[in-house]
Design a protein around this motif. Structure first.
Motif, PDB file in Angstrom:
ATOM      1  N   LEU A  80      20.597  42.934  30.742  1.00  0.00           N
ATOM      2  CA  LEU A  80      21.854  42.677  31.433  1.00  0.00           C
ATOM      3  C   LEU A  80      22.821  43.825  31.155  1.00  0.00           C
ATOM      4  O   LEU A  80      23.144  44.116  29.998  1.00  0.00           O
ATOM      5  N   VAL A  81      23.268  44.467  32.236  1.00  0.00           N
ATOM      6  CA  VAL A  81      24.109  45.658  32.143  1.00  0.00           C
ATOM      7  C   VAL A  81      25.316  45.485  33.062  1.00  0.00           C
ATOM      8  O   VAL A  81      25.186  44.986  34.189  1.00  0.00           O
ATOM      9  N   LEU A  82      26.478  45.891  32.589  1.00  0.00           N
ATOM     10  CA  LEU A  82      27.680  45.864  33.420  1.00  0.00           C
ATOM     11  C   LEU A  82      27.800  47.151  34.217  1.00  0.00           C
ATOM     12  O   LEU A  82      27.626  48.249  33.666  1.00  0.00           O
ATOM     13  N   GLN A  83      28.086  47.012  35.501  1.00  0.00           N
ATOM     14  CA  GLN A  83      28.406  48.166  36.330  1.00  0.00           C
ATOM     15  C   GLN A  83      29.902  48.126  36.618  1.00  0.00           C
ATOM     16  O   GLN A  83      30.427  47.134  37.122  1.00  0.00           O
ATOM     17  N   VAL A  84      30.593  49.202  36.293  1.00  0.00           N
ATOM     18  CA  VAL A  84      32.039  49.268  36.414  1.00  0.00           C
ATOM     19  C   VAL A  84      32.418  50.122  37.612  1.00  0.00           C
ATOM     20  O   VAL A  84      31.979  51.275  37.728  1.00  0.00           O
ATOM     21  N   LYS A  85      33.191  49.550  38.532  1.00  0.00           N
ATOM     22  CA  LYS A  85      33.683  50.264  39.723  1.00  0.00           C
ATOM     23  C   LYS A  85      32.556  50.871  40.557  1.00  0.00           C
ATOM     24  O   LYS A  85      32.739  51.910  41.203  1.00  0.00           O
ATOM     25  N   ASN A  86      31.372  50.263  40.517  1.00  0.00           N
ATOM     26  CA  ASN A  86      30.216  50.781  41.263  1.00  0.00           C
ATOM     27  C   ASN A  86      29.894  52.233  40.906  1.00  0.00           C
ATOM     28  O   ASN A  86      29.268  52.948  41.692  1.00  0.00           O
ATOM     29  N   SER A  87      30.320  52.663  39.718  1.00  0.00           N
ATOM     30  CA  SER A  87      30.152  54.090  39.396  1.00  0.00           C
ATOM     31  C   SER A  87      29.382  54.349  38.108  1.00  0.00           C
ATOM     32  O   SER A  87      28.569  55.272  38.048  1.00  0.00           O
ATOM     33  N   PHE A  88      29.606  53.555  37.056  1.00  0.00           N
ATOM     34  CA  PHE A  88      28.873  53.820  35.820  1.00  0.00           C
ATOM     35  C   PHE A  88      28.478  52.509  35.168  1.00  0.00           C
ATOM     36  O   PHE A  88      29.000  51.438  35.488  1.00  0.00           O
ATOM     37  N   TYR A  89      27.531  52.619  34.231  1.00  0.00           N
ATOM     38  CA  TYR A  89      26.942  51.445  33.595  1.00  0.00           C
ATOM     39  C   TYR A  89      27.304  51.408  32.115  1.00  0.00           C
ATOM     40  O   TYR A  89      27.429  52.454  31.467  1.00  0.00           O
ATOM     41  N   LYS A  90      27.430  50.189  31.578  1.00  0.00           N
ATOM     42  CA  LYS A  90      27.695  50.025  30.152  1.00  0.00           C
ATOM     43  C   LYS A  90      27.134  48.683  29.707  1.00  0.00           C
ATOM     44  O   LYS A  90      26.982  47.750  30.510  1.00  0.00           O
ATOM     45  N   LEU A  91      26.836  48.588  28.426  1.00  0.00           N
ATOM     46  CA  LEU A  91      26.427  47.310  27.858  1.00  0.00           C
ATOM     47  C   LEU A  91      27.677  46.477  27.557  1.00  0.00           C
ATOM     48  O   LEU A  91      28.733  47.030  27.246  1.00  0.00           O
ATOM     49  N   PRO A  92      27.586  45.154  27.644  1.00  0.00           N
ATOM     50  CA  PRO A  92      28.739  44.319  27.305  1.00  0.00           C
ATOM     51  C   PRO A  92      29.162  44.540  25.858  1.00  0.00           C
ATOM     52  O   PRO A  92      28.334  44.575  24.951  1.00  0.00           O
ATOM     53  N   GLY A  93      30.444  44.693  25.646  1.00  0.00           N
ATOM     54  CA  GLY A  93      30.957  44.923  24.304  1.00  0.00           C
ATOM     55  C   GLY A  93      32.220  45.748  24.353  1.00  0.00           C
ATOM     56  O   GLY A  93      32.904  45.822  25.374  1.00  0.00           O
ATOM     57  N   GLY A  94      32.551  46.394  23.248  1.00  0.00           N
ATOM     58  CA  GLY A  94      33.740  47.223  23.214  1.00  0.00           C
ATOM     59  C   GLY A  94      34.134  47.587  21.798  1.00  0.00           C
ATOM     60  O   GLY A  94      33.389  47.374  20.838  1.00  0.00           O
ATOM     61  N   ARG A  95      35.336  48.128  21.659  1.00  0.00           N
ATOM     62  CA  ARG A  95      35.816  48.676  20.389  1.00  0.00           C
ATOM     63  C   ARG A  95      36.273  47.566  19.451  1.00  0.00           C
ATOM     64  O   ARG A  95      36.900  46.589  19.863  1.00  0.00           O
ATOM     65  N   LEU A  96      35.979  47.752  18.172  1.00  0.00           N
ATOM     66  CA  LEU A  96      36.457  46.829  17.144  1.00  0.00           C
ATOM     67  C   LEU A  96      37.935  47.072  16.837  1.00  0.00           C
ATOM     68  O   LEU A  96      38.417  48.209  16.907  1.00  0.00           O
ATOM     69  N   ARG A  97      38.609  46.009  16.479  1.00  0.00           N
ATOM     70  CA  ARG A  97      39.959  46.138  15.965  1.00  0.00           C
ATOM     71  C   ARG A  97      39.902  46.553  14.493  1.00  0.00           C
ATOM     72  O   ARG A  97      38.899  46.313  13.816  1.00  0.00           O
TER      73      ARG A  97
END
Length: 215
Positions: A80-97
């Motif tokens: 399962l991969v996120l596509q952002v703005k139909n332009s690039f791909y990323k795995l679900p997640g993000g930066r830690l606080r």
């Protein structure tokens, strides 16, 4: 899926007793919907690099956590991969606080990106082992599965964690993103399309044996 049965298909036929076995469920077991879009940072590449430098000066190494989530489609494991703005791909997640643990941070990000709301108490995520870490030696987009020899201090670190799905779940994704199920055979070494981190996932999964749970 109380009447589910384990398929005889085993994609990684390991003989070692140390082999990790992961049950994966068909894509049809899951519901996919949408919610309000996540606001984007309107910034140029130069602005982003300056923001990263400022954050590094204040907090040190930037650490991100991302989820490796698998489903079955056409008898093959899909990521399962996120596509952002139909332009690039990323795995679900993000930066830690600052001061946040890997597990807490990834759960927070999965609630934000893939759940009805980010405060859902009944929408827990089962975070498994860390599959690998990628490092960026500078404030650029290039990541390596090791710290380059000419790097004294890495600026960013991305950790990938296996996330185990239950037999059913609702995935609610921001409208400015798409959640796609992409076969591992298409992702493998396809750096040009998916980038080095996503393209490296199939190799990270080589020690795992997949059991498909059929409904």
């Amino acid at each position: 899926m109380e009447d589910g049965t384990v398929s005889s298909v085993n994609y990684n036929d390991h003989n070692s007793s140390d082999c990790y076995i992961l049950d994966i469920y068909p894509l049809s077991c899951y519901y996919f919907g949408s919610k309000e879009a996540i606001a984007d940072k309107a910034e140029t590449l130069a602005d982003r690099i300056q923001r990263l430098k400022t954050n590094y000066a204040a907090n040190g190494l930037r650490t991100s956590v991302e989820a490796v989530i698998l489903v079955e489609l056409f008898k093959h494991p899909h990521l399962l991969v996120l596509q952002v703005k139909n332009s690039f791909y990323k795995l679900p997640g993000g930066r830690l606080r600052p001061g946040e643990s890997d597990t807490d941070g990834l759960k927070r990000k999965l609630l934000s990106k893939l759940s009805v709301n980010e405060h859902g108490v009944d929408d827990e995520w089962e975070i498994g082992e860390c599959l690998g870490m990628w490092w960026s030696p500078d404030f650029e987009t290039m990541f390596f599965p090791y710290t380059p020899s000419n790097t004294t201090r890495a600026k960013e670190c991305t950790k990938l964690f296996l996330v185990k799905l239950p037999a059913s779940r609702k995935f609610i994704v921001p409208r400015n993103m798409k959640l796609l199920a992409i076969p591992l055979c298409q992702i493998q070494e396809n750096h040009k399309t998916y980038g080095p981190i996503i393209a490296g996932v199939p190799q990270m999964l080589s020690k795992i044996s997949f059991n498909i749970i059929e409904s």
